[in-house]
Design an enzyme around this catalytic site. Structure first.
Site, PDB file in Angstrom:
ATOM      1  N   TRP A  75     -16.178 -22.995   8.499  1.00  0.00           N
ATOM      2  CA  TRP A  75     -15.672 -21.976   9.416  1.00  0.00           C
ATOM      3  C   TRP A  75     -16.016 -22.252  10.883  1.00  0.00           C
ATOM      4  O   TRP A  75     -16.109 -21.332  11.703  1.00  0.00           O
ATOM      5  CB  TRP A  75     -16.155 -20.581   8.995  1.00  0.00           C
ATOM      6  CG  TRP A  75     -15.620 -20.232   7.630  1.00  0.00           C
ATOM      7  CD1 TRP A  75     -16.261 -20.395   6.445  1.00  0.00           C
ATOM      8  CD2 TRP A  75     -14.321 -19.739   7.325  1.00  0.00           C
ATOM      9  NE1 TRP A  75     -15.450 -20.028   5.400  1.00  0.00           N
ATOM     10  CE2 TRP A  75     -14.237 -19.605   5.908  1.00  0.00           C
ATOM     11  CE3 TRP A  75     -13.214 -19.376   8.085  1.00  0.00           C
ATOM     12  CZ2 TRP A  75     -13.107 -19.138   5.260  1.00  0.00           C
ATOM     13  CZ3 TRP A  75     -12.090 -18.902   7.429  1.00  0.00           C
ATOM     14  CH2 TRP A  75     -12.036 -18.789   6.039  1.00  0.00           C
ATOM     15  N   ASP A 100      15.040  -2.995   2.212  1.00  0.00           N
ATOM     16  CA  ASP A 100      14.495  -1.736   2.712  1.00  0.00           C
ATOM     17  C   ASP A 100      14.874  -1.517   4.173  1.00  0.00           C
ATOM     18  O   ASP A 100      14.967  -2.464   4.959  1.00  0.00           O
ATOM     19  CB  ASP A 100      12.967  -1.765   2.591  1.00  0.00           C
ATOM     20  CG  ASP A 100      12.332  -0.509   3.144  1.00  0.00           C
ATOM     21  OD1 ASP A 100      12.504   0.557   2.521  1.00  0.00           O
ATOM     22  OD2 ASP A 100      11.681  -0.590   4.202  1.00  0.00           O
ATOM     23  N   GLU A 110      19.322  -0.160   1.118  1.00  0.00           N
ATOM     24  CA  GLU A 110      18.774   1.182   1.307  1.00  0.00           C
ATOM     25  C   GLU A 110      19.235   1.624   2.693  1.00  0.00           C
ATOM     26  O   GLU A 110      18.594   1.338   3.689  1.00  0.00           O
ATOM     27  CB  GLU A 110      17.243   1.158   1.200  1.00  0.00           C
ATOM     28  CG  GLU A 110      16.626   2.537   1.140  1.00  0.00           C
ATOM     29  CD  GLU A 110      15.611   2.803   2.240  1.00  0.00           C
ATOM     30  OE1 GLU A 110      14.985   3.868   2.209  1.00  0.00           O
ATOM     31  OE2 GLU A 110      15.452   1.960   3.128  1.00  0.00           O
TER      32      GLU A 110
END
Length: 670
Positions: free
Chosen positions: A81, A328, A383
C-alpha cells in the site's frame, strides 16, 4: 422515416420533424463512435476488455482512462500500500489513456488494490473504472478492487438455454433481502432456496435487483459505483453465474436492473471525481447533479461515456449470460429536468425544443441495438413514467427499440383507489380504462405492485388492506370481516391486473402472499437493523395462516393463465359493465373473467351477455383453499341461454351466482 404514420399514430405526424431529428442524432452518434463506420458498434463496446487489469497469458496489462490525471500508481497488497515506481502507469497518448505492463508473478488471485491518481493540485485513491471485482473490508468498511483470476473458470451447464415464448411473468427479487434471517443473503442461498420457489410459483422470468456493485446497501442497488463488478456482498462472480445457470436449468430467464441513468457521487469507490474533475463521466456544473437522487448524471454527449455504457451492456450479456435488462430511470435520462414534478398531458410535452436530452435518447437507441445484436432473444424493459411515445416501439418504425415498457400508471391507480375511494365507490369504468391504457405499437408489462410500493414511506396493497390486523388476523381458523375483505380484494386486484396486462406481468417477491412487512434496509435511522430487510417465508409455508393460501392462489393464477397465453393474447374485450352493481366482465382469448366488486351484494342468476356455448369454471377466488368462503362449487359448467325478449334471437346470456367480492374465470367453448 419508413412510414409517415410513425408508430401507427397519426397524432404524431405534427412532430415528425422533431422525431426524425432525434433519430438522426442517434445515427450520428453511432457514426462517431464507430469511426465513421470503419468499425461496428459491437467492436467499440470493449471498454471492459481494454481497460482494467487483464492477464494476457504471458504478462499482466493494466489500462485506465483519466484525461485530467498527471500520474497514476497501482497500490495494494503487492506494494504494501505504498507508492512504488514499478507500478507507475505510463501515459499512452493524448486521449487520457494510461497503461502498464507487468510480469506474470506481479499479481495473484485474491490480492486487493486500488489506484492513486494524481492531478494538478491534488490526488486521491480510486477504484479502477473497469474493475470486475470490488470487495469491502468488514472491519474498515473500505472498498478495494480485487485481482480475480481463479484457476478454474465457471463451466456453464445450460449454455444453450433458449427462453420460452410464453408471456413474461416476472418475479422481481433482491438477493440480499431474500432470506428470512436478519442478514445479507447470498447468491448461493438464493439459488438453493428461492429459485425453487420462483419455479414452483410459475414465474418464467427472474428480475434481479442490486447486481452492480454499490457502496451503500440501503440504496437498493440504485447508486452504483462499479458498473462491471457484481456486488461482492452477495458472493463471488462464479456464484452469480451459478445462480443464472440454475435458473436457466429451470426454464427461467434472468434479467437484471441496469443503472445507466445516474451514478453514485462517491469519489474513492465511484466515478464521482475519478481524474480530479467532476465532469470526466458526467456533465459539468449543476446539470451533472441529480438533486432528487443525490447522484451524478452521465454526459451522453461524450463518446467514451457511450462506449463505457455500451460495453457494460455487452459485459453482462456475455460474461454472465443475462437474458436482458430493466433500464432504470429512463424518464430521468430523457428530460433535462428529469421529468420531476411534471404532468405529461399532450404530445407537445415530449417534443418541445430544449427539454429532451437528445444524446441520452441516442444512447438508449444504441444500447437497444447492441443488446439485440448480441442476443436477439434478449429483452429490454424501460422503466419510463412519462409515457414518452415510441420508447418501446421498433426502431424500424422510429421507436427507441425497447421490447417492453412498464405500465407504471397501474400500480399508482390501485394505490389511489385504496387511499381515496371507499370500496362501494370504486369507479370501475376508470379502473378499466387505466388497466388497458397502452399504445398499440408498444408492448407493456403491468403490475399491481413492485418493490416501490413495498418501501418504507409507502405500503404494499395487502398492508393497506389489512392495517394492524395483518399481525393478528391471519389465522385461518379465526377470520374476521376485515381479513376476509383484504383477502378477497388482494386476489381480485392481482387477477384483474394480470388478466388485462398487455404483454407481461410483474410481482415483487413476497407480495404474492401478502408479506406483512415493508422494506427498510439497515441504517443509522433503525440502529442498523435487518428486521425489515428480509422475507418471512415461514409465514407463507405455514398452512394454518392465510399467507399460504394467498400464495396458493397466486400459483394457481399464474400457472392457469399462462397456459392460455395470458397476458399476451390480444386485448381484453369488455362484454359487461355495471357501475352500480360493481360488476365487470370481459374476454381474453377464450377465457371469460367476471368480477363482482360489490361490498355486500351477492347476485343469483346474474345475466352476463356472451356468445352462445359452454363455459367451464377454471378459477374461483372464493375457494376455501385460497382463503375464501367456498360459496361456489368447483368445476361447475354453465351453458348459455337465449334472450327471452321477443324477437331478440342474437343475444345469449350466462346465468351466474356471483358472491360479493369474488371473481371467476370461465373457459368458453363456442
Amino acid at each position: 422515416m419508413s412510414d409517415p404514420g410513425i408508430f401507427n399514430d397519426p397524432g404524431l405526424l405534427h412532430h415528425q420533424k422533431t422525431i426524425q431529428a432525434r433519430l438522426d442524432r442517434a445515427r450520428v452518434m453511432e457514426q462517431e463512435i464507430t469511426d465513421q463506420g470503419r468499425k461496428n458498434i459491437y467492436d467499440v463496446a470493449d471498454y471492459h476488455l481494454f481497460f482494467g487489469l487483464h492477464f494476457t497469458g504471458n504478462a499482466w496489462c493494466f489500462r485506465e482512462w483519466a484525461p485530467h490525471a498527471t500520474a497514476i500508481y497501482i497500490i495494494g497488497d503487492m506494494t504494501r500500500w505504498q507508492l512504488d515506481e514499478r507500478f507507475c502507469l505510463v501515459s499512452r497518448d493524448s486521449n487520457g489513456i494510461w497503461e502498464g505492463w507487468f510480469d506474470t508473478d506481479t499479481f495473484c488471485h485474491g490480492q486487493h488494490y486500488r489506484l492513486r491518481v494524481l492531478w494538478p493540485g491534488g490526488e486521491g485513491d480510486r477504484i479502477p473504472t473497469a474493475a470486475l471485482r470490488v470487495v469491502q473490508d468488514s472491519h474498515t468498511l473500505i472498498f478495494n478492487a480485487q485481482v480475480w483470476q481463479p484457476w478454474n473458470t465457471y463451466a456453464w451447464k445450460n449454455s444453450s438455454f433458449i427462453p420460452s415464448d410464453e408471456p413474461l411473468l416476472i418475479y422481481e427479487a433482491h438477493v440480499g433481502m431474500a432470506q428470512e434471517e436478519g442478514r445479507v443473503g447470498t447468491y448461493r442461498e438464493f439459488e438453493d432456496h428461492i429459485l425453487p420457489r420462483v419455479a414452483d410459483a410459475g414465474y418464467n422470468t427472474l428480475q434481479l435487483m442490486a447486481v452492480q456493485e454499490h457502496p451503500y446497501y440501503g440504496s437498493f442497488g440504485y447508486h452504483v459505483s462499479s458498473f462491471f463488478a457484481p456486488s461482492s456482498r452477495f458472493g463471488t462472480p462464479e456464484e452469480l453465474k451459478s445462480l443464472v445457470d440454475a435458473a436457466h436449468g429451470l426454464g427461467i430467464r434472468v434479467i437484471m436492473d441496469l443503472i445507466h441513468s445516474h451514478a453514485v457521487k462517491n469519489e474513492v469507490e465511484g466515478l464521482g471525481a475519478f481524474d480530479g474533475t467532476s465532469h470526466q463521466f458526467f456533465h459539468k456544473g449543476q446539470r451533472g447533479i441529480h438533486k432528487l437522487w443525490d447522484s451524478r448524471c452521465f454526459d451522453y454527449d461524450k463518446n467514451q461515456v457511450i462506449k463505457f455504457l455500451l460495453s457494460n451492456c455487452r459485459y453482462w450479456l456475455e460474461k454472465f449470460k443475462m437474458d436482458g435488462f430493466r433500464f432504470d430511470g429512463v424518464t430521468s435520462m430523457l428530460f433535462l429536468d428529469h421529468g420531476i414534478g411534471r404532468a405529461f398531458t399532450s404530445y407537445a410535452d415530449y417534443y418541445r425544443k430544449g427539454e429532451v436530452d437528445g444524446a441520452a435518447l441516442g444512447y438508449l437507441f444504441l444500447a437497444n441495438r447492441i443488446i439485440h445484436d448480441i442476443s436477439p432473444r434478449a429483452i429490454t424493459i424501460a422503466e419510463e413514467v412519462s409515457g414518452y411515445p415510441g420508447i418501446a416501439a421498433p426502431q424500424a418504425l422510429g421507436g427507441t427499440g425497447f421490447d417492453y415498457r412498464f405500465a407504471m400508471g397501474v400500480p399508482d391507480y390501485w394505490i389511489r383507489l385504496l387511499k381515496e375511494f371507499k370500496d362501494e365507490l370504486w369507479p370501475l369504468g376508470s379502473l378499466w380504462y387505466e388497466l388497458n391504457a397502452r399504445r398499440e405499437d408498444e408492448k407493456s408489462i403491468s403490475y399491481a405492485e413492485s418493490h416501490d410500493q413495498a418501501l418504507v414511506g409507502d405500503q404494499t396493497l395487502f398492508m393497506r388492506l389489512m392495517g394492524e390486523n395483518i399481525y393478528h388476523g391471519m389465522w385461518g381458523t379465526r377470520p374476521d370481516i376485515k381479513t376476509l375483505r383484504a383477502l378477497s380484494l388482494h386476489k381480485m386486484i392481482r387477477l384483474i391486473t394480470l388478466a388485462t396486462a398487455g404483454d407481461g406481468y410483474l410481482n415483487f417477491m413476497g407480495n404474492e402472499f401478502g408479506h406483512p412487512e415493508w422494506i427498510d434496509f439497515p441504517g443509522a435511522h433503525n440502529q442498523w437493523s435487518y428486521h425489515y430487510a428480509r422475507r418471512q417465508w415461514s409465514l407463507r409455508d405455514n398452512p394454518d395462516l392465510y399467507f399460504s393460501r394467498l400464495a396458493d392462489f397466486d400459483r394457481a393464477m399464474i400457472n392457469g393463465l399462462k397456459s392460455f397465453n395470458i397476458p399476451g393474447d390480444g386485448r381484453a374485450q369488455l362484454c359487461y359493465h355495471h357501475e352500480d352493481h360493481k360488476m365487470i366482465a370481459f374476454f381474453r382469448g377464450k377465457l371469460l373473467f367476471v368480477f363482482n366488486f360489490h361490498t355486500d351484494s351477492s347476485y343469483t342468476n346474474y345475466l352476463i351477455p356472451v356468445p352462445p356455448g359452454r363455459y367451464g369454471m377454471l378459477l374461483d377466488t372464493d375457494e376455501k383453499a385460497f382463503g375464501g368462503q367456498g360459496r361456489l362449487s368447483r368445476g361447475q359448467v354453465h351453458f348459455t341461454t337465449p334472450s327471452t325478449v321477443p324477437g331478440d334471437i342474437d343475444n345469449h346470456f350466462l346465468s351466474l351466482y356471483l358472491p360479493t367480492r369474488t371473481a371467476v374465470v370461465l373457459l368458453s367453448s363456442h
